[in-house]
Enzyme design. Sequence first.
Site, mmCIF file in Angstrom:
data_model
loop_
_atom_site.group_PDB
_atom_site.id
_atom_site.type_symbol
_atom_site.label_atom_id
_atom_site.label_comp_id
_atom_site.label_asym_id
_atom_site.label_seq_id
_atom_site.Cartn_x
_atom_site.Cartn_y
_atom_site.Cartn_z
ATOM 1 N N HIS A 37 40.068 41.919 36.111
ATOM 2 C CA HIS A 37 41.438 41.476 35.802
ATOM 3 C C HIS A 37 41.610 39.992 36.138
ATOM 4 O O HIS A 37 42.253 39.245 35.413
ATOM 5 C CB HIS A 37 42.467 42.267 36.620
ATOM 6 C CG HIS A 37 42.499 43.732 36.312
ATOM 7 N ND1 HIS A 37 42.049 44.680 37.188
ATOM 8 C CD2 HIS A 37 42.933 44.393 35.213
ATOM 9 C CE1 HIS A 37 42.220 45.875 36.658
ATOM 10 N NE2 HIS A 37 42.747 45.734 35.455
ATOM 11 N N MET A 96 46.932 48.427 34.522
ATOM 12 C CA MET A 96 47.497 49.584 35.214
ATOM 13 C C MET A 96 47.334 49.378 36.723
ATOM 14 O O MET A 96 47.321 50.330 37.503
ATOM 15 C CB MET A 96 46.796 50.869 34.766
ATOM 16 C CG MET A 96 47.012 51.143 33.277
ATOM 17 S SD MET A 96 46.913 52.873 32.832
ATOM 18 C CE MET A 96 45.215 53.217 33.242
ATOM 19 N N LEU A 145 43.994 45.953 40.811
ATOM 20 C CA LEU A 145 43.337 44.794 40.197
ATOM 21 C C LEU A 145 41.986 44.487 40.841
ATOM 22 O O LEU A 145 41.819 44.616 42.049
ATOM 23 C CB LEU A 145 44.258 43.573 40.303
ATOM 24 C CG LEU A 145 45.647 43.789 39.688
ATOM 25 C CD1 LEU A 145 46.506 42.548 39.882
ATOM 26 C CD2 LEU A 145 45.557 44.138 38.207
HETATM 27 O O1 PAF Z 1 43.000 49.131 29.875
HETATM 28 C C1 PAF Z 1 44.001 49.447 30.545
HETATM 29 O O2 PAF Z 1 44.116 49.176 31.746
HETATM 30 C C2 PAF Z 1 45.120 50.221 29.866
HETATM 31 O O3 PAF Z 1 44.608 51.099 28.915
HETATM 32 C C3 PAF Z 1 46.203 49.316 29.267
HETATM 33 C C4 PAF Z 1 45.640 48.444 28.158
HETATM 34 C C5 PAF Z 1 46.796 48.437 30.356
HETATM 35 C C6 PAF Z 1 47.319 50.159 28.658
HETATM 36 O O4 PAF Z 1 47.934 50.968 29.615
#
Ligand code: PAF
Length: 283
Positions: free
Chosen positions: A37, A30, A33
């Site tokens: 990530h 989402m 970052l």
């Molecule tokens: O963990 C996340 O950032 C969110 O729940 C995901 C898996 C990207 C789904 O929107």
Amino acid sequence: MHIIKTTDTLFKRIQFFKNKQKILGLVPTMGNLHEGHIKLILLAQKYVDIIIVSLFINPMQFNNELDFKKYPKTFYKDCEILKKLKIDILFAPKISEMYPNGTKMNTYIQVPKLSEIIEGKSRPGHFTGVTTIVGKLFNLIQPNFSFFGEKDYQQLLIIKTFVKELNYSVKIISLPTVRLKNGLAFSSRNRNLKNQELQKAPFLYQVIKQTINKIIQNNGKNLHKIINFSKISLIKKGFLIDIFDVYNAKTLDNFSKEQKKNILLASVWLGKTRLIDNKKFIL
Ligand code: PAF
């Protein structure tokens, strides 16, 4: 890096790579970052030829409008990070592209029981929003592998469950929680912590570790006393506790002394920020 905003363009690009027999990996995010990530993407590089990162702040998984509005949006900074990592595709659709009929009218994926307990009880509908968007991304991209962090442990189990039960062919790979030196788990929400809260936040993981040590020393006895003691020390530090308990690490059923693999799941508020963390342990 190819930035794609529509499902049609994404589909064509995916077919191009599929025709070339490339192994595809999806890292759903989402945005906003952070190191967690980045480590997921570095892990993905070991498994696949082509990395697709999705960046979509999914309104369907927020049960609170304010929480959705407050979610940090850092698109340009995220693009810089992804370019440096040399990912292949960034899929960043608009809400209307993913939910043309709105989130309430969209067909959904719901995992019974697992999505209703613990975090799901506190945030009704949250996991249905997660599974629906992740399922849509899997259908659009048909990745061979997809990568998720273990910080969102209940989310990870729920995703693995629907993948198995709905016969998706994607393999789910998970990465242990990435932490700052002081133990605080990396999270997009850390950005919302005020200075004083940032100093207090690492205490959560310290208490998690202390609690687990005590549970192991007591061989699973006096669990409620131990948990309550930990909760009080968190409250004294200024945390508001939503979830702080031990569960079966495989099923998320309540703790029982007979089971070996356990997990302590924590979900707390520090000011206006909800923090989650966990740690597995064996008894
Ligand atoms: O963990 C996340 O950032 C969110 O729940 C995901 C898996 C990207 C789904 O929107």
